[in-house]
Scaffold this active site. Structure first.
Site, PDB file in Angstrom:
ATOM      1  N   THR A 102      35.236   6.901  44.713  1.00 28.19           N
ATOM      2  CA  THR A 102      34.253   7.991  44.786  1.00 28.19           C
ATOM      3  C   THR A 102      34.938   9.248  45.320  1.00 28.19           C
ATOM      4  O   THR A 102      36.173   9.355  45.259  1.00 28.19           O
ATOM      5  CB  THR A 102      33.029   7.575  45.638  1.00 28.19           C
ATOM      6  OG1 THR A 102      32.014   8.571  45.507  1.00 28.19           O
ATOM      7  CG2 THR A 102      33.365   7.413  47.113  1.00 28.19           C
ATOM      8  N   ASN A 103      34.171  10.208  45.833  1.00 33.37           N
ATOM      9  CA  ASN A 103      34.753  11.431  46.397  1.00 33.37           C
ATOM     10  C   ASN A 103      33.919  11.872  47.595  1.00 33.37           C
ATOM     11  O   ASN A 103      32.932  11.221  47.948  1.00 33.37           O
ATOM     12  CB  ASN A 103      34.846  12.515  45.319  1.00 33.37           C
ATOM     13  CG  ASN A 103      33.485  12.807  44.720  1.00 33.37           C
ATOM     14  OD1 ASN A 103      32.589  13.274  45.406  1.00 33.37           O
ATOM     15  ND2 ASN A 103      33.323  12.486  43.435  1.00 33.37           N
ATOM     16  N   HIS A 104      34.295  13.000  48.200  1.00 32.58           N
ATOM     17  CA  HIS A 104      33.670  13.409  49.477  1.00 32.58           C
ATOM     18  C   HIS A 104      32.389  14.211  49.330  1.00 32.58           C
ATOM     19  O   HIS A 104      31.894  14.756  50.312  1.00 32.58           O
ATOM     20  CB  HIS A 104      34.666  14.234  50.300  1.00 32.58           C
ATOM     21  CG  HIS A 104      35.808  13.438  50.822  1.00 32.58           C
ATOM     22  ND1 HIS A 104      35.647  12.427  51.734  1.00 32.58           N
ATOM     23  CD2 HIS A 104      37.135  13.487  50.550  1.00 32.58           C
ATOM     24  CE1 HIS A 104      36.821  11.897  52.018  1.00 32.58           C
ATOM     25  NE2 HIS A 104      37.746  12.517  51.303  1.00 32.58           N
ATOM     26  N   ALA A 160      29.275  15.817  41.869  1.00 40.15           N
ATOM     27  CA  ALA A 160      30.708  15.568  41.706  1.00 40.15           C
ATOM     28  C   ALA A 160      30.865  14.171  41.108  1.00 40.15           C
ATOM     29  O   ALA A 160      31.095  13.182  41.829  1.00 40.15           O
ATOM     30  CB  ALA A 160      31.407  15.659  43.057  1.00 40.15           C
TER      31      ALA A 160
END
Ligand code: CTP
Length: 402
Positions: free
Chosen positions: A209-211, A276
């Site tokens: 995943t991402n932040h 995102a």
């Protein structure tokens, strides 16, 4: 928050157990920039002290209607109000408001004001479902007051669960904001907003995943609803509460987000793609947990679909599409290329290396680029304020196309 800035809000507090939540409500309204005048019923004063409200609003609680020296207080309060909000509203208050009584400060102000009125009832579920309470709620709706449906949840001690609970203060504030909002340019528009990260599984317990926290997208969804739009929020895992008013669709993977966007897009006037989505997924997703000792040193990845590109043919003619670009180098150049590649009307460029901007912060500094060649550089500001700047652009673009 913009719609509250310097606006006079009357907060009428009547005497039910949910009174304690009115303190948080007064605080949130004050923090949002409103000037809050609290009016307490006699029963409310049995539940909570006036001094508590004075401390959170920085203003004296309104006098009683018969207090010497305040003969015209109800007229002054009624005239100065931008919004009259009664929370919690008891069954007794609803009955008296429905009759047009004016024998205490709150009911007198209600009759004297021309401001919009928002009522948040809270009572025992049996009382709320009684035909007389329902009739009274309908009577005040018929004269144009907005009455919030009480929430279903735990009631007072020992009373179990049912409809009658006061909505949470932040929900009431959102409704108040919608009534105070002056920028109504999105009334009737259908807007899709995406927010937060998506996740791609490596095995049943691990994922890529991402932040992204979802703050920017949630702020846009909240502001669009406040401005009158019908909002669909398609979101991954969020670090912030869901916004009031939007239809929220939770998804996990990029493919799920793509499918949800594809389903909503044909009837949408605008798409704001603040999410995102994960760009990669594992080429092979294990059905069993990958054991530490047997893990491959390299994980083979595949690209996920680009949602903006793969759903492009589903856009309605004239729909406005805004994308985001989070870059670490050549910010504007890369963003412009993305705008062209993805067929966007606007791209909102972020520099991921800047402190106070991008992922996980409450503030953001962006450059807004348009397909018409315009360039806008708003200063660093809270994401809630930036949401309004972005929606001003969307609104103007929709107006220009209609
Ligand atoms: N986006 C999308 N589908 C994806 C990835 C991103 O629709 N699979 C959208 C984002 O929501 C954003 C815009 O495309 O509005 C740009 O996203 P960004 O991550 O900056 O760009 P990428 O296309 O992923 O390109 P790169 O990673 O090369 O910067």
């Amino acid at each position: 928050m913009r719609p509250f800035d310097g606006r006079r809000v009357i907060l009428g507090v009547t005497g039910g157990i949910a009174c304690y939540k009115a303190v948080t409500l007064a605080r949130l309204l004050t923090q949002a920039g409103a000037v809050v005048d609290v009016i307490m019923s006699r029963a409310a004063r049995e539940f909570i002290g006036a001094i508590t409200f004075e401390a959170v609003t920085g203003r004296p609680v309104a006098p009683d209607i018969l207090d010497a020296g305040h003969a015209l207080a109800h007229i002054r309060l009624a005239k100065e109000a931008a919004l009259v909000l009664i929370a919690p509203a008891t069954a007794d208050f609803l009955a008296r408001a429905a009759q047009g009584r004016a024998d205490d400060q709150m009911t007198a102000v209600l009759l004297a004001t021309k401001a919009p009125v928002l009522i948040a009832p809270a009572m025992n579920d049996g009382m709320w479902s009684h035909e007389l309470a329902q009739r009274n709620a309908q009577t005040v709706r018929d004269v144009g007051y907005e009455v919030l449906e009480p929430e279903i949840g735990p009631l007072a001690f020992g009373e179990g669960v049912g409809p009658g609970r006061l909505p949470e203060p932040h929900v009431i504030v959102a409704h108040a904001g919608r009534l105070l909002e002056t920028a109504k340019g999105l009334a009737g528009a259908q807007i899709i907003v995406t927010a937060g990260p998506t996740r791609e599984a490596l095995d049943p317990v691990r994922y890529i995943t991402n932040h992204s926290s979802g703050r920017m997208g949630v702020a846009i969804a909240a502001a669009a609803w406040r401005r009158g739009a019908t909002v669909t929020l398609i979101h991954g895992t969020l670090e912030v509460p869901l916004p009031t008013g939007a239809t929220c669709i939770a998804v996990t993977t990029t493919a799920e987000m793509r499918d949800a966007v594809a389903a909503a897009l044909p009837s949408a006037d605008a798409l704001v793609m603040a999410a995102a989505p994960a760009d990669f997924r594992a080429a092979d997703v294990g059905t069993q947990k990958i054991k530490k000792r047997e893990a491959p040193p390299v994980i083979a990845l595949q690209h996920t679909d680009d949602i903006l590109v793969s759903t492009r043919s589903l856009r309605r003619a004239g729909a406005i599409v805004m994308g985001f670009a989070l870059e670490t180098t050549q910010v504007e150049e890369n963003a412009l290329a993305k705008m062209t590649r993805k067929g966007l009307d606007f791209i909102v460029a972020n520099d991921a290396t800047e402190v106070g901007a991008g992922f996980g912060t409450d503030t953001n500094r962006v450059v807004i680029l348009s397909a018409d060649g315009e360039r806008e550089t708003p200063p660093l500001m809270p994401k809630t304020a930036l949401a309004d700047v972005l929606l001003d652009r969307v609104t103007r673009a929709l107006d220009a196309r209609s």
